[in-house]
Design an enzyme around this catalytic site. Sequence first.
Site, PDB file in Angstrom:
ATOM      1  N   HIS A  40       0.864  -1.188   0.000  1.00  0.00           N
ATOM      2  CA  HIS A  40       0.000   0.000   0.000  1.00  0.00           C
ATOM      3  C   HIS A  40       0.900   1.237   0.000  1.00  0.00           C
ATOM      4  CE1 HIS A  40      -2.762   2.959   1.840  1.00  0.00           C
ATOM      5  NE2 HIS A  40      -3.770   2.142   1.553  1.00  0.00           N
ATOM      6  N   ASP A  78       3.295  -4.506   7.653  1.00  0.00           N
ATOM      7  CA  ASP A  78       2.045  -3.761   7.555  1.00  0.00           C
ATOM      8  C   ASP A  78       0.914  -4.756   7.829  1.00  0.00           C
ATOM      9  OD1 ASP A  78      -0.274  -2.513   6.807  1.00  0.00           O
ATOM     10  OD2 ASP A  78       0.488  -1.724   4.917  1.00  0.00           O
ATOM     11  N   GLN A  81      -4.372  -5.219   6.960  1.00  0.00           N
ATOM     12  CA  GLN A  81      -5.390  -6.175   6.511  1.00  0.00           C
ATOM     13  C   GLN A  81      -5.348  -7.451   7.328  1.00  0.00           C
ATOM     14  OE1 GLN A  81      -7.781  -5.902   4.169  1.00  0.00           O
ATOM     15  NE2 GLN A  81      -7.197  -3.843   3.537  1.00  0.00           N
ATOM     16  N   LYS A 137      -9.889  -0.464   9.919  1.00  0.00           N
ATOM     17  CA  LYS A 137      -9.968  -1.809   9.333  1.00  0.00           C
ATOM     18  C   LYS A 137     -10.399  -2.832  10.379  1.00  0.00           C
ATOM     19  CE  LYS A 137      -8.109  -1.114   5.204  1.00  0.00           C
ATOM     20  NZ  LYS A 137      -9.025  -0.987   4.090  1.00  0.00           N
ATOM     21  N   CYS A 158      -4.688   2.562  -3.565  1.00  0.00           N
ATOM     22  CA  CYS A 158      -3.419   3.032  -2.986  1.00  0.00           C
ATOM     23  C   CYS A 158      -2.319   2.001  -3.222  1.00  0.00           C
ATOM     24  CB  CYS A 158      -3.556   3.318  -1.485  1.00  0.00           C
ATOM     25  SG  CYS A 158      -4.698   4.633  -1.100  1.00  0.00           S
TER      26      CYS A 158
HETATM   27  N1  PLP Z   1      -1.812  -0.682   4.430  1.00  0.00           N
HETATM   28  C1  PLP Z   1      -2.819  -1.439   3.968  1.00  0.00           C
HETATM   29  C2  PLP Z   1      -2.521  -2.845   3.520  1.00  0.00           C
HETATM   30  C3  PLP Z   1      -4.120  -0.936   3.923  1.00  0.00           C
HETATM   31  O1  PLP Z   1      -5.101  -1.703   3.443  1.00  0.00           O
HETATM   32  C4  PLP Z   1      -4.349   0.380   4.381  1.00  0.00           C
HETATM   33  C5  PLP Z   1      -5.716   0.878   4.289  1.00  0.00           C
HETATM   34  O2  PLP Z   1      -6.281   1.731   4.774  1.00  0.00           O
HETATM   35  C6  PLP Z   1      -3.264   1.131   4.864  1.00  0.00           C
HETATM   36  C7  PLP Z   1      -2.005   0.576   4.862  1.00  0.00           C
HETATM   37  C8  PLP Z   1      -3.378   2.556   5.332  1.00  0.00           C
HETATM   38  O3  PLP Z   1      -4.141   2.662   6.468  1.00  0.00           O
HETATM   39  P1  PLP Z   1      -4.530   4.123   7.003  1.00  0.00           P
HETATM   40  O4  PLP Z   1      -4.972   4.914   5.795  1.00  0.00           O
HETATM   41  O5  PLP Z   1      -5.651   3.887   7.940  1.00  0.00           O
HETATM   42  O6  PLP Z   1      -3.350   4.719   7.644  1.00  0.00           O
END
Ligand code: PLP
Length: 350
Positions: A66, A143, A146, A169, A308
Site C-alpha cells: 500500500h 504492515d 489487513q 480496518k 493506494c
Molecule cells: N496498508 C494497507 C494494507 C491498507 O489496506 C491500508 C488501508 O487503509 C493502509 C495501509 C493505510 O491505512 P490508514 O490509511 O488507515 O493509515
Amino acid sequence: MHYLSNLATDRYEAVRGTIARFLGAASADEIVFTTGTTEAINLVSYAWAAPRFEPGDEVVLSIMEHHANIVPWHFLRERQGVVLKWVDVDANGDLDPQAVIDAMGPRTKLVAITQMSNVLGTVVDVKSICTAARARGIASLIDGSQAAVHMPVNVTDIGCDFYAVTGHKLYGPSGSGAIFIRPERMAEMRPFLGGGDMIREVTRETVTWNDPPMKFEAGTPGIVQQIGLGVALDYMSALGMANIAAHEHALRDYARDRLAGLNWLNVQGHSATKGAIFSFTLDGAAHAHDISTILDKRGIAVRAGTHCAMPLMDHLGVGATCRASFGLYNTTDEVDALVSALELAHDLFA
Ligand code: PLP
C-alpha cells in the site's frame, strides 16, 4: 487530577494492553498509539530509519505494498539516497518468501512487507522473512492493516521489529491505530512529533523526553478513537480470530467458486491461501468506477480504483479494479447478491 480526567486516562491507557494482547506483544509498553498505519510507518521512517540510513542503504519492499508502506520510503530515497528494492509477486499473486530473502543484501537495512495484500488478499509468510532478516541483522516492518482483521496475529511468533495496524480496518473508529515496536528498536528511536505529553521537562534552553512509548505520542491523543478501538478489539477477541478467519475462508471458497463461473470476469490473484478479498475487472470497456456505481445501486459496497497500490496495478497491467472485501458479518447470500449484480453490470455493458 479530577475524576473524569482520570477515568478517561485509565480507559485510554487500558487500550494499550488490549492492543498488546490482541497482537501477542509481551507488554503494553511496546505499543505506540497512532492515527493509523500511515502515521505508524511514517513514525518508523522519521524516528528510526532517517537518522541511521546512509546513501545506498536499501529498503526491500514487495510490489503489492500500500502507498502507506511505500511513500515514507520514497521520502528517504529522495532526501538521503536510500535505494528501494522491489520484489514481484508470481502469476498467482503469491509472494515467495525466498525471493524476499534473496533480495536482502549487505546494504539492506530494512524489509517492509504487508502480511496481507489489500488488493489480492494474498497472505505472506512474514515469519520466514522476519526470521531471515533478524539472522542478517536487518530490521523488519510488517504492515498488518489487513491481516489483523482477517486472521490471528502474533508479533512475538512472527519475530518482526515493527507491526502496524489501523483502527478503521479493525471495526474501530477512523483515526485510531497503533504500532508494535520491539523495545530495542524503540530505544534507538528519536522523537517524531514534538509537543505536549512526549516531554519530561521543557526549559528555555533544553528539552528532555518522556519514557517510551509516550515519547512518540505528542499532543492531545485520540482518546475517544482509541477507546473505541479497544471495544472493537474486545468484540473480535470474544468472537475469536480463528473463528472469524474460518468464517471468512468459507466465504472465500464460496465466492471463488461463484465468481469462477463468470467467464467475463477477471479476478486478480489466485493464491490458494488468500483471504476473502477479490479484485476484478470486467471484459470490455466498463471502468471500475462504473461497475462500483451499479453495484452500489444494489446496495453492494465495493472499492473501485487503484487501492493506494499503483505499483501493483502497474505490475498487473490494469488501470483500476473493483475490490470486494468480505468481513465477519458477511454471508453467502451476499456473495450471491454480488454475483447477480455483476451479471446485471455485464449485461448493461455487453
Ligand atoms: N496498508 C494497507 C494494507 C491498507 O489496506 C491500508 C488501508 O487503509 C493502509 C495501509 C493505510 O491505512 P490508514 O490509511 O488507515 O493509515
